[in-house]
Design a protein around this motif. Structure first.
Motif, PDB file in Angstrom:
ATOM      1  N   UNK A 191       0.782  -1.237  -0.051  1.00  0.00           N
ATOM      2  CA  UNK A 191      -0.065  -0.030  -0.112  1.00  0.00           C
ATOM      3  C   UNK A 191       0.634   1.372   0.031  1.00  0.00           C
ATOM      4  N   UNK A 192       0.392   2.242  -0.826  1.00  0.00           N
ATOM      5  CA  UNK A 192       1.311   3.454  -1.024  1.00  0.00           C
ATOM      6  C   UNK A 192       0.426   4.819  -0.702  1.00  0.00           C
ATOM      7  N   UNK A 193       0.701   5.433   0.363  1.00  0.00           N
ATOM      8  CA  UNK A 193      -0.043   6.339   0.754  1.00  0.00           C
ATOM      9  C   UNK A 193       0.619   7.736   0.395  1.00  0.00           C
ATOM     10  N   UNK A 194      -0.101   8.615  -0.109  1.00  0.00           N
ATOM     11  CA  UNK A 194       0.448  10.117  -0.620  1.00  0.00           C
ATOM     12  C   UNK A 194      -0.491  11.065  -0.149  1.00  0.00           C
ATOM     13  N   UNK A 195       0.320  12.062   0.328  1.00  0.00           N
ATOM     14  CA  UNK A 195      -0.141  13.393   0.916  1.00  0.00           C
ATOM     15  C   UNK A 195      -1.241  14.256   0.172  1.00  0.00           C
ATOM     16  N   UNK A 196      -1.021  13.889  -1.326  1.00  0.00           N
ATOM     17  CA  UNK A 196      -1.910  14.520  -2.074  1.00  0.00           C
ATOM     18  C   UNK A 196      -2.674  13.558  -2.854  1.00  0.00           C
ATOM     19  N   UNK A 197      -4.006  14.058  -3.838  1.00  0.00           N
ATOM     20  CA  UNK A 197      -4.820  13.164  -4.192  1.00  0.00           C
ATOM     21  C   UNK A 197      -3.906  12.436  -5.675  1.00  0.00           C
ATOM     22  N   UNK A 198      -3.948  10.993  -5.836  1.00  0.00           N
ATOM     23  CA  UNK A 198      -3.046  10.412  -6.495  1.00  0.00           C
ATOM     24  C   UNK A 198      -3.436  10.570  -7.986  1.00  0.00           C
ATOM     25  N   UNK A 199      -4.964  10.763  -8.215  1.00  0.00           N
ATOM     26  CA  UNK A 199      -5.444  10.775  -9.465  1.00  0.00           C
ATOM     27  C   UNK A 199      -5.496   9.433 -10.610  1.00  0.00           C
ATOM     28  N   UNK A 200      -5.306   8.305  -9.714  1.00  0.00           N
ATOM     29  CA  UNK A 200      -5.110   6.904 -10.215  1.00  0.00           C
ATOM     30  C   UNK A 200      -6.342   6.384 -10.535  1.00  0.00           C
ATOM     31  N   UNK A 201      -6.784   5.438 -11.289  1.00  0.00           N
ATOM     32  CA  UNK A 201      -7.837   4.554 -11.315  1.00  0.00           C
ATOM     33  C   UNK A 201      -7.190   2.875 -11.491  1.00  0.00           C
ATOM     34  N   UNK A 202      -8.020   2.031 -10.909  1.00  0.00           N
ATOM     35  CA  UNK A 202      -7.614   0.813 -10.932  1.00  0.00           C
ATOM     36  C   UNK A 202      -7.265   0.197 -12.498  1.00  0.00           C
TER      37      UNK A 202
END
Length: 583
Positions: free
Chosen positions: A203-214
């Motif tokens: 699991x990767x946690x970012x302080x900003x919205x990653x903007x990714x989709x599955x």
């Protein structure tokens, strides 16, 4: 009858069975439907609506207008021994201070309170306060023309360049460490090994919205056995709103210490792992260019409009003020303001940070603080992003420390001396200056920019004239106020679809010069720019007034002055569901 094909004559007896036979006549109107052509006559009929639209589409001149509603909570209590400031506070210890003053004398007592709202308002109205803005013994002589520029300066700007070498920092709560990265390297993360539905994941946690989709891919800043592209397996970690900040990859049995808990790095979004050169996102801090000077704007009250919180006032009786003068102090205000400009902004020939025609401009508001309550020796206006705002163990993040050059806004300070004290203020910008904007993502294949994190400025109080510290000491990281300086205004809209064209000389004239050429697919990609006045079925488009060859775009904005430690996230976007004729 020049148009006799439209006329059909039916005998009366043939209209229906047993109908009588009657006599009919046709009245021919004397209407001329043709014009005689005169040789050498060059006059022609024109459509005023068409002429208006042609002028509108060709015009590149703008006169933007913005309305600001200020939201502000006066949050810091301080004390001062400088009489012009001390005599104009919103007192919190008036009774005790008045009693102590009677016993020990005026100079031995520190009166505590809040700065009045005039110190933060867009337009100052304290032009006749004796001992402060008017003689005798006044701090400054008030100039009415400068009432709207003492506290804040207002500009227009446009996106000019991309900064990929900015040093960024955020604090990771799980590891209690600061994580540093460079803006162009991608978005930061801290990883953790977890289980999800019986499956092992990283699991990767970012302080900003990653903007990714599955199903999309990420390019990590490090590789595992030479592999640096990994498919997004799922989003979130089960906590509220974590889908926007956490993404997961499937753990196929990774060995070694590459994916160890607490490891940090950066990632980039990849749409197609088979075509990473075209579909990998780039990341940068958007740089803006100032288009106006301080005196180019007109700021006025927006009529009688007030925000919903109203005005907070207090009566200070003469027995409970240090100078024995009764007055009404204002702690918080509610007035809204209209900002316009007395100069034209011609965008002809200008291109944005992606080398495309300008489709957005910015209202830029910069703290000035000319009365000297803020900044102070060796303190300057700071800048950071959403992820720098939260407190770290109850204190401001180290990012805001005055000794951190990476958080400097770079505007510089001016100063003046009064009664042996030094007062500082932020220097004004001028046309052509460059300032930082939001942290953004761009994808060539999508031809779309996404704001990853908004930029904020921070100003602190000048402790030599107004001290808010509860403990004495040479603090270098003081509490203060944040605000968002740049407010976007859309003046053109790109389509929600992507056009493409193969490299063919026969179609070259129809391809805009801002298109992107994919060497892998051997075709151009771009988004069309909608015409002024056009809106697609989803409501995308602009339809601003156009008069005398100029566009008059307008925007309503909320301007928040945010005290330290406020748990505030600006996510006010409301997505309206699509509907059709079946609903």
């Amino acid at each position: 009858m020049g148009n006799n094909k439209d006329i059909r004559i039916v005998l009366s007896k043939l209209r229906y069975k047993s109908s009588p036979e009657l006599s009919y006549g046709i009245n021919l109107p004397f209407v001329q439907t043709t014009n005689q052509m005169i040789e050498y006559d060059r006059t022609s009929n024109i459509s005023l609506a068409q002429v208006y639209d042609d002028e509108r589409q060709k015009s590149t001149i703008f006169r933007p207008v913005g309305k600001f509603s200020i939201l502000f909570k006066n949050s810091y209590v301080g004390s001062t021994n400088y009489p012009p400031f001390e005599n104009n506070l919103v007192y919190i210890n008036a009774a005790q201070a008045a009693s102590d003053q009677c016993k020990s004398g005026a100079n031995a007592v520190l009166w505590s309170g809040y700065p009045q709202y005039n110190e933060f308002d867009f337009i100052r109205t304290d032009y006749n306060v004796t001992g402060y803005t008017s003689p005798p013994d006044n701090h400054l002589t008030f100039v009415s023309k400068s009432a709207s520029s003492y506290n804040w300066n207002f500009y227009m700007s446009y996106p000019y360049n991309n900064l990929t070498n900015k040093t960024m920092t955020f604090f990771d709560e799980s590891s209690q460490n600061y994580v540093n990265w460079i803006s162009g390297d991608g978005l930061p993360f801290v990883l953790k090994n977890m289980m999800e539905g019986g499956d092992s994941i990283v699991s990767f946690k970012s302080p900003v919205k990653h903007g990714l989709s599955v199903g999309e891919y990420v390019e990590l800043s490090f590789s595992y056995n030479g592999i640096k592209y990994f498919e997004v397996y799922s989003l979130g970690d089960g906590t509220v709103d974590s889908d926007n900040y956490v993404f997961n990859i499937y753990n196929y049995g990774f060995t070694g210490n590459i994916f160890t808990d607490g490891t940090s790095g950066t990632f980039k979004r990849v749409l197609d792992v088979d075509n990473p050169s075209d579909t990998t996102s780039s990341y940068y801090v958007k740089q803006l260019k100032i288009m106006s000077n301080v005196g180019d704007n007109n700021l006025v009250k927006a009529g009688f409009e007030q925000n919903i919180f109203g005005k907070t006032k207090k009566y200070e009786s003469e027995g409970f003020t240090p100078n024995k003068s009764a007055r009404v102090s204002v702690k918080e205000g509610s007035q809204s303001y209209l900002l316009s400009f007395n100069t034209d902004f011609d965008l002809n020939g200008l291109i944005d940070n992606q080398k495309r025609p300008i489709t957005e401009i910015f209202f830029t508001v910069i703290w000035k603080g000319y009365f000297g309550w803020t900044m102070g020796p060796k303190f300057e206006l700071k800048e950071g992003f959403n992820f720098n705002l939260p407190l770290v163990n109850g204190k401001p993040s180290n990012w805001w420390d005055k000794n951190n050059p990476n958080s400097s806004a770079g505007f510089g300070n001016g100063s003046y001396n009064k009664s042996g004290k030094n007062f500082t203020y932020v220097k004004s910008l001028k046309k052509g200056d460059l300032i930082d904007g939001d942290y953004c993502e761009w994808n060539d294949y999508e031809q779309k920019e996404r704001v990853v994190s908004n930029l904020f400025h921070k100003f602190t109080f000048n402790t030599t004239v107004f001290d808010i510290r509860t403990k004495p000491g040479p603090f270098t990281n003081l509490e203060g106020y944040y605000y968002q300086p740049n407010h976007s205004m859309t003046i053109r809209v790109y389509s929600d679809y992507i056009e493409d064209a193969e490299m063919n000389p026969n179609f070259a004239l129809n391809i805009p010069d801002y298109s992107y050429f994919s060497t892998r697919e051997n075709k151009f990609l771009w988004r069309d720019i909608y015409s002024y006045g056009f809106r697609d079925p989803d409501g995308r488009g602009v339809d601003y007034p156009f008069l005398n060859g100029k566009h008059y775009p307008t925007k309503n904005m909320t301007f928040r002055i945010i005290p330290e430690g406020t748990n505030y996230i600006d996510d006010t976007t409301i997505n309206i569901p699509k509907s059709d004729n079946c609903e």
